[in-house]
Design an enzyme around this catalytic site. Sequence first.
Site, PDB file in Angstrom:
ATOM      1  N   LYS A  20       0.864  -1.185   0.000  1.00  0.00           N
ATOM      2  CA  LYS A  20       0.000   0.000   0.000  1.00  0.00           C
ATOM      3  C   LYS A  20       0.898   1.231   0.000  1.00  0.00           C
ATOM      4  O   LYS A  20       1.709   1.429   0.902  1.00  0.00           O
ATOM      5  CB  LYS A  20      -0.925   0.016   1.200  1.00  0.00           C
ATOM      6  CG  LYS A  20      -1.863   1.218   1.227  1.00  0.00           C
ATOM      7  CD  LYS A  20      -2.782   1.160   2.440  1.00  0.00           C
ATOM      8  CE  LYS A  20      -3.708   2.361   2.491  1.00  0.00           C
ATOM      9  NZ  LYS A  20      -4.588   2.335   3.681  1.00  0.00           N
ATOM     10  N   LYS A  78      -2.392  -1.521  -3.575  1.00  0.00           N
ATOM     11  CA  LYS A  78      -3.182  -0.281  -3.542  1.00  0.00           C
ATOM     12  C   LYS A  78      -2.252   0.917  -3.637  1.00  0.00           C
ATOM     13  O   LYS A  78      -1.285   0.979  -2.880  1.00  0.00           O
ATOM     14  CB  LYS A  78      -3.988  -0.230  -2.245  1.00  0.00           C
ATOM     15  CG  LYS A  78      -4.906   0.980  -2.119  1.00  0.00           C
ATOM     16  CD  LYS A  78      -5.697   0.938  -0.811  1.00  0.00           C
ATOM     17  CE  LYS A  78      -6.631   2.124  -0.698  1.00  0.00           C
ATOM     18  NZ  LYS A  78      -7.377   2.123   0.577  1.00  0.00           N
TER      19      LYS A  78
END
Length: 336
Positions: A201, A261
């Site tokens: 992420k 992400k």
Amino acid sequence: MNYTGRYPSSRPRRLRQSDWVRRLTREHRLSVDDLIWAMVVHDGAEDEIPVAAMPGVARYSVRAAAEAAKRAAKLGIPAIAVFPHIDAAKKDATGKEALNKNGLICTAVRAMKDAAPDVGIMVDVALDPFTDHGHDGLLRDGRIVNDDTVKVLTEQALVQVEAGADIVAPSDMMDGRVGAIRTALDAAGKHDTLIMSYAAKYASAFYGPYREAIGSGKLGSGAVANPGDKRTYQMDFANSDEAMREVAMDVAEGADMLLVKPGMPYLDIVARVKQEFGLPTYAFQVSGEYAMIKAAAQNGWIDEDRAIIESLTAFKRAGADGIVTYFAPKAAEMLG
């Protein structure tokens, strides 16, 4: 035409000349089975509250979320990822509302599982929706403290699973949280609960609309307290080898599924993760990606429907097994 040599006997355009042959030779296929519906719930009475930065997206009440779960079941969407927007009065520096067994997420999970028991429910494990400073962890003396945050996240995950969540998805990027959560789940007899780790992420500019959606956009005092500055725990967007190290740690700690992400700007990471680890790998088409497509479409600059399917198919082409996306219901309708 002044071409003097022998004309090529191989003509790739032969395989593109008609719809039927394009379909017959297509390498990657997007289906409803690839979709996880990203959904925001709120703790008010109003069924839907539009999110200004994300046209077409609304925060759902618990009742509306249960109805949305039924819609997901009818559309064939396998799972829903739930994120909370809670009353600001319930937020504090420790995010203690995240541990409330009768709080918004637990109530919503129970209602959604009652309404559509065959739809998987994925819950976010992080403190940013619950802290008044907007960070994913505990903030002390201007620093996010790792180990104490992991203790709270572990409790949060257990509370959510007791409410009926099928997948816990730690998105906080604290070191060691996957192992701690797996150990706690196993100790509680929750051996079948899945962990989808936000394994890679990144500290990204593409999260802005989401912060409005969950109400975590309040700025604290100073750069570290600013929820837009999460660079001490989210990854540097210039790094890819670091992502492989992060993923390897989460795999070793017991992650069942892996999530990258944001999505579109990180297709190279999706491809590397899938190729190097072989675990079920997912991409998150985040709020900024959604908002850009919607804004361009509303201005008449792109064809929205085509852009949705093309962008989602790109994740499949990169190696993703599925996509977390706010477009899930619309994409499901288009895919039929």
